[in-house]
Design a protein around this motif. Structure first.
Motif, short mmCIF file in Angstrom:
data_model
loop_
_atom_site.label_atom_id
_atom_site.label_comp_id
_atom_site.label_asym_id
_atom_site.label_seq_id
_atom_site.Cartn_x
_atom_site.Cartn_y
_atom_site.Cartn_z
N GLU A 196 -8.13 -1.78 1.17
CA GLU A 196 -6.75 -2.28 1.10
C GLU A 196 -5.87 -1.54 0.09
O GLU A 196 -4.84 -1.02 0.43
CB GLU A 196 -6.74 -3.78 0.80
N ASP A 197 -6.24 -1.50 -1.16
CA ASP A 197 -5.39 -0.90 -2.19
C ASP A 197 -6.28 -0.22 -3.21
O ASP A 197 -6.99 -0.87 -3.98
CB ASP A 197 -4.52 -1.97 -2.85
N ARG A 204 -2.46 6.82 -4.76
CA ARG A 204 -2.69 5.42 -4.41
C ARG A 204 -2.54 5.23 -2.91
O ARG A 204 -1.54 5.64 -2.31
CB ARG A 204 -1.69 4.52 -5.15
N THR A 241 -2.56 2.50 0.32
CA THR A 241 -2.37 1.10 0.70
C THR A 241 -2.35 0.98 2.21
O THR A 241 -2.54 1.98 2.93
CB THR A 241 -1.05 0.54 0.13
N LYS A 242 -2.11 -0.22 2.71
CA LYS A 242 -2.02 -0.45 4.16
C LYS A 242 -0.93 0.41 4.80
O LYS A 242 -1.01 0.77 5.97
CB LYS A 242 -1.71 -1.92 4.44
#
Length: 338
Positions: free
Chosen positions: A80-81, A88, A90-91
């Motif tokens: 997810e993260d 970084r 994420t979705k």
């Protein structure tokens, strides 16, 4: 009491918005899983070894890149993260990677088919000669260059960058992907050419289909069609077109019907789904048939070392009677598709 209701309402609203991207990400994972499974299934069920070609190398590269994309979005979906090498993820990157892949696949149809057509046109007469090591390395180099060029155009072209920004500004909980104009135009052209060929040779096609018989030749099942030999170059080329149509449609008729239905209904298929191994093998058979027909006087179809794993283009011309498989006179004969 009012404050408590607002708090509950805020929490409920927040939960609703969190569930939406999860559903979209889950759908993308399922789509890519299905596509990767289909790619490797087609590579696995290839019924016979074939001569190495550019299109064969490109099919393998598509399957590998699809598998890499699937692993990437599954990894992001699960964690997810997270941060990797200072970046970084994420979705949001699930949708971003899918959009980049879709735009890249969408602009590769023309160059891939053009290179494959040139490859077949120049090598189709080499019936029994296997590709040399240098030729195989050239195929791999061409595949790598095409992919690098495609990703470079996708990431650096201003028009594509603007399209990505527009797609991402629609909604943070949607992942819009467009279809490929190149794939649509290729489908239209193929259906049109096949339709014209069938209209021109429909009588001969029906005649050959009515005379078809299943025989055993060299311990293998073969199809035999009756024909009348003709020494005219023009007639030979038209007769060859009929045989090529039968070979092509005998394998890919359901796929042709599917293309007609998709075009008629105006279904828009995402570009990252359109570029798949079954579709590439379908194009591969069409390009091979076109190369055989264009260079029919330079190709010995009785000695073809085929680069098509799903369609046999090898013809054996044998004299047969219509009523039996005993040798006949020289006025009539049979085409045996080996």
């Amino acid at each position: 009491m009012a404050a408590k209701l607002d708090e509950n309402g805020s929490d409920q609203h927040h939960c609703t918005h969190i569930s939406q991207p999860l559903e979209i990400s889950y759908m993308l994972v399922l789509i890519m899983l299905g596509k990767v499974s289909l790619d490797f299934f087609m590579l696995q069920i290839r019924p016979k070894p074939v001569k190495v070609s550019f299109m064969g190398c490109f099919c393998i590269s598509v399957a590998l890149l699809d598998f890499t994309l699937l692993l990437s979005i599954c990894f992001i979906f699960y964690f997810e993260d997270f941060a990797l090498w200072g970046v970084r993820f994420t979705k949001y990157h699930i949708c971003l990677f899918t959009q980049i892949a879709s735009l890249t696949y969408g602009i590769l149809h023309y160059p891939v088919y053009l290179v494959a057509a040139l490859d077949y046109y120049t090598t189709v007469s080499q019936t029994s000669q296997l590709p040399k090591r240098g030729q195989k390395l050239l195929y791999v180099f061409a595949v790598v260059v095409i992919w690098i060029s495609g990703f470079f155009c996708t990431l650096k072209a201003p028009a594509v960058s603007e399209e990505l920004e527009i797609q991402n500004s629609v909604s943070p909980y949607q992942c819009p992907v467009s279809g490929s104009l190149q794939s649509y135009s290729v489908s239209c052209a193929m259906v049109l050419l096949l339709g014209m060929a069938l209209l021109a040779r429909w009588k001969e096609v029906i005649t050959m289909l009515l005379s078809v018989r299943l025989l055993s030749f060299s311990s293998q099942p073969v199809l035999m069609f009756s024909y009348v030999p003709n020494n005219s170059n023009t007639c030979f080329k038209w007769q060859l077109l009929t045989r090529l149509l039968l070979c092509f449609l005998g394998t890919w008729a359901p796929f042709v019907v599917l293309q007609v239905v998709v075009l008629f209904l105006g279904v828009q298929i995402p570009a990252y789904v359109e570029m798949n191994v079954p579709w590439l093998y379908f194009i591969n058979s069409f390009l091979l048939a076109a190369a055989y027909w264009c260079r029919c006087h330079d190709v010995e179809l009785t000695e073809v070392w085929c680069t098509d794993p799903f369609v046999s283009w090898k013809f054996c011309f044998m004299p047969f009677n219509n009523e039996s498989t005993e040798p006949a006179d020289k006025s009539g004969g049979g085409i045996v598709i080996c």
